[in-house]
Each structure stands twice: as structure tokens, then as C-alpha cells.
Scaffold this motif. Sequence first.
Motif, PDB file in Angstrom:
ATOM      1  N   ARG A  32      16.187 -29.128   2.106  1.00 55.67           N
ATOM      2  CA  ARG A  32      16.860 -30.362   2.508  1.00 55.67           C
ATOM      3  C   ARG A  32      17.516 -31.009   1.306  1.00 55.67           C
ATOM      4  O   ARG A  32      17.105 -30.795   0.168  1.00 55.67           O
ATOM      5  CB  ARG A  32      15.849 -31.344   3.095  1.00 55.67           C
ATOM      6  CG  ARG A  32      15.440 -31.003   4.489  1.00 55.67           C
ATOM      7  CD  ARG A  32      14.655 -32.113   5.102  1.00 55.67           C
ATOM      8  NE  ARG A  32      13.409 -32.286   4.352  1.00 55.67           N
ATOM      9  CZ  ARG A  32      12.495 -33.195   4.627  1.00 55.67           C
ATOM     10  NH1 ARG A  32      12.687 -34.014   5.633  1.00 55.67           N
ATOM     11  NH2 ARG A  32      11.399 -33.302   3.928  1.00 55.67           N
ATOM     12  N   GLY A  33      18.501 -31.797   1.566  1.00 52.53           N
ATOM     13  CA  GLY A  33      19.147 -32.560   0.505  1.00 52.53           C
ATOM     14  C   GLY A  33      20.240 -31.767  -0.185  1.00 52.53           C
ATOM     15  O   GLY A  33      21.386 -31.794   0.218  1.00 52.53           O
ATOM     16  N   PRO A  37      19.952 -23.502  -5.285  1.00 57.14           N
ATOM     17  CA  PRO A  37      20.006 -23.429  -6.752  1.00 57.14           C
ATOM     18  C   PRO A  37      19.779 -24.784  -7.444  1.00 57.14           C
ATOM     19  O   PRO A  37      19.146 -24.847  -8.502  1.00 57.14           O
ATOM     20  CB  PRO A  37      21.416 -22.911  -7.045  1.00 57.14           C
ATOM     21  CG  PRO A  37      21.870 -22.277  -5.790  1.00 57.14           C
ATOM     22  CD  PRO A  37      21.158 -22.962  -4.679  1.00 57.14           C
ATOM     23  N   ILE A  38      20.249 -25.848  -6.829  1.00 52.73           N
ATOM     24  CA  ILE A  38      20.045 -27.171  -7.413  1.00 52.73           C
ATOM     25  C   ILE A  38      18.562 -27.544  -7.383  1.00 52.73           C
ATOM     26  O   ILE A  38      18.024 -28.087  -8.343  1.00 52.73           O
ATOM     27  CB  ILE A  38      20.906 -28.237  -6.685  1.00 52.73           C
ATOM     28  CG1 ILE A  38      22.387 -27.879  -6.763  1.00 52.73           C
ATOM     29  CG2 ILE A  38      20.640 -29.626  -7.220  1.00 52.73           C
ATOM     30  CD1 ILE A  38      22.946 -27.848  -8.171  1.00 52.73           C
ATOM     31  N   VAL A  52       6.848 -32.295  -7.350  1.00 55.77           N
ATOM     32  CA  VAL A  52       6.488 -33.340  -6.387  1.00 55.77           C
ATOM     33  C   VAL A  52       7.689 -33.662  -5.504  1.00 55.77           C
ATOM     34  O   VAL A  52       7.566 -33.787  -4.271  1.00 55.77           O
ATOM     35  CB  VAL A  52       5.970 -34.599  -7.123  1.00 55.77           C
ATOM     36  CG1 VAL A  52       5.815 -35.763  -6.163  1.00 55.77           C
ATOM     37  CG2 VAL A  52       4.650 -34.298  -7.807  1.00 55.77           C
ATOM     38  N   LEU A  53       8.875 -33.804  -6.126  1.00 61.31           N
ATOM     39  CA  LEU A  53      10.082 -34.069  -5.338  1.00 61.31           C
ATOM     40  C   LEU A  53      10.366 -32.933  -4.357  1.00 61.31           C
ATOM     41  O   LEU A  53      10.781 -33.164  -3.213  1.00 61.31           O
ATOM     42  CB  LEU A  53      11.288 -34.276  -6.256  1.00 61.31           C
ATOM     43  CG  LEU A  53      11.320 -35.571  -7.060  1.00 61.31           C
ATOM     44  CD1 LEU A  53      12.492 -35.557  -8.041  1.00 61.31           C
ATOM     45  CD2 LEU A  53      11.412 -36.759  -6.129  1.00 61.31           C
ATOM     46  N   TRP A  54      10.154 -31.704  -4.808  1.00 58.88           N
ATOM     47  CA  TRP A  54      10.382 -30.554  -3.935  1.00 58.88           C
ATOM     48  C   TRP A  54       9.498 -30.617  -2.694  1.00 58.88           C
ATOM     49  O   TRP A  54       9.950 -30.447  -1.581  1.00 58.88           O
ATOM     50  CB  TRP A  54      10.148 -29.246  -4.698  1.00 58.88           C
ATOM     51  CG  TRP A  54       9.971 -28.060  -3.806  1.00 58.88           C
ATOM     52  CD1 TRP A  54       8.860 -27.316  -3.627  1.00 58.88           C
ATOM     53  CD2 TRP A  54      10.955 -27.485  -2.927  1.00 58.88           C
ATOM     54  NE1 TRP A  54       9.065 -26.320  -2.700  1.00 58.88           N
ATOM     55  CE2 TRP A  54      10.348 -26.405  -2.268  1.00 58.88           C
ATOM     56  CE3 TRP A  54      12.276 -27.794  -2.644  1.00 58.88           C
ATOM     57  CZ2 TRP A  54      11.025 -25.621  -1.340  1.00 58.88           C
ATOM     58  CZ3 TRP A  54      12.947 -27.009  -1.710  1.00 58.88           C
ATOM     59  CH2 TRP A  54      12.323 -25.942  -1.075  1.00 58.88           C
ATOM     60  N   GLY A  58      12.460 -32.024  -0.621  1.00 60.95           N
ATOM     61  CA  GLY A  58      13.290 -30.833  -0.464  1.00 60.95           C
ATOM     62  C   GLY A  58      12.833 -29.812   0.547  1.00 60.95           C
ATOM     63  O   GLY A  58      13.631 -29.123   1.156  1.00 60.95           O
ATOM     64  N   ARG A  59      11.564 -29.715   0.747  1.00 61.00           N
ATOM     65  CA  ARG A  59      11.031 -28.666   1.628  1.00 61.00           C
ATOM     66  C   ARG A  59      10.878 -29.211   3.040  1.00 61.00           C
ATOM     67  O   ARG A  59      10.305 -30.271   3.254  1.00 61.00           O
ATOM     68  CB  ARG A  59       9.676 -28.220   1.093  1.00 61.00           C
ATOM     69  CG  ARG A  59       9.089 -27.066   1.816  1.00 61.00           C
ATOM     70  CD  ARG A  59       7.844 -26.633   1.069  1.00 61.00           C
ATOM     71  NE  ARG A  59       7.400 -25.352   1.571  1.00 61.00           N
ATOM     72  CZ  ARG A  59       6.164 -25.125   1.948  1.00 61.00           C
ATOM     73  NH1 ARG A  59       5.258 -26.053   1.842  1.00 61.00           N
ATOM     74  NH2 ARG A  59       5.829 -23.931   2.396  1.00 61.00           N
ATOM     75  N   THR A  60      11.373 -28.449   4.016  1.00 60.94           N
ATOM     76  CA  THR A  60      11.199 -28.873   5.414  1.00 60.94           C
ATOM     77  C   THR A  60       9.819 -28.477   5.896  1.00 60.94           C
ATOM     78  O   THR A  60       9.188 -27.559   5.384  1.00 60.94           O
ATOM     79  CB  THR A  60      12.259 -28.242   6.327  1.00 60.94           C
ATOM     80  OG1 THR A  60      12.155 -26.835   6.248  1.00 60.94           O
ATOM     81  CG2 THR A  60      13.656 -28.685   5.948  1.00 60.94           C
ATOM     82  N   ARG A  61       9.376 -29.134   6.896  1.00 58.07           N
ATOM     83  CA  ARG A  61       8.052 -28.868   7.462  1.00 58.07           C
ATOM     84  C   ARG A  61       8.094 -27.626   8.349  1.00 58.07           C
ATOM     85  O   ARG A  61       9.094 -27.290   8.942  1.00 58.07           O
ATOM     86  CB  ARG A  61       7.599 -30.060   8.306  1.00 58.07           C
ATOM     87  CG  ARG A  61       7.647 -31.369   7.569  1.00 58.07           C
ATOM     88  CD  ARG A  61       6.290 -31.674   6.976  1.00 58.07           C
ATOM     89  NE  ARG A  61       6.221 -33.022   6.445  1.00 58.07           N
ATOM     90  CZ  ARG A  61       6.547 -33.349   5.214  1.00 58.07           C
ATOM     91  NH1 ARG A  61       7.028 -32.448   4.406  1.00 58.07           N
ATOM     92  NH2 ARG A  61       6.412 -34.577   4.796  1.00 58.07           N
TER      93      ARG A  61
END
Length: 132
Positions: A32-33, A37-38, A52-54, A58-61
Motif C-alpha cells: 500500500r502507499g 522498490p520504494i 514498523v512503518l512497513w 505498507g503491508r495489506t492484511r
Amino acid sequence: MARVYLVLALLLTAFWVYSIVDCALQPPTRHRGVSKPIWLLIVVLLPVVGGVLWFLIGRTRRSSAPRFQAPDDNPEFLGRISTVSDQDERIRRLEEELAALDSEADDPRDRGHVDPPSTDDDSGEQTRGGRS
């Protein structure tokens, strides 16, 4: 106190490596987001904060993945099965094939049929090799 810092550093390093591997192995559709690569750059360049941000952003459920549905609850499956008239036609064809097989089985030429013993007198008794 140095042991606590050493254990904490080991745990944070393990978390960092795990978040890098998790981010790298996830398919691009599960990010997500920003693009994959970013996210990898964020996780690698910001060791603990990036992980932690990932996991938070960033990670979908996994709950967004399609769940199993029983066939009678799935409208797509119900639309694909044949209609009742198709089933009736199939049953009619199978019954015709069975009737054809039965008529072939009743043909005496196919089974080596032997005629029943004949009667010699008017009484209807059957005669066998000797006298009666």
C-alpha cells in the motif's frame, strides 16, 4: 546492562532483517502507499522505523484475500452449472442407451441360447434321454 543492550540490538536486527525479507517477498499487489522498490528502500535505510512503518502502513492484511465459499453460496458457481433441462436431456439419452443395451442382451443369438426341451406327447411332459 550491556547484556540487555546486546539482546535488544540482536532483537532489533532480527526484526529489521525480517521486515526486509517480508517486504521483498510480498507480491506487488500487497503493497500500500508507494511501490515495492520504494518500500524496500524505506525499510533498508530506516532500520527499525522502516520496519514498523512497513507493518503498520505498507503491508495489506491477509483478511482481504478471498475466502472459501461453499458451492451453493457462490453465485459464480451456480451460474456455471447446467440448467435442469440440460440434465433432463442427459438422463433421457442415458435411458435410451440403457434400453438399447437391454435389447441387445435379450437377443438369443448373442448369448448362445439353447432351445428348451420339447414335449413328445400331448400331456405336456418333457422327455429325457430315456423312457418315461
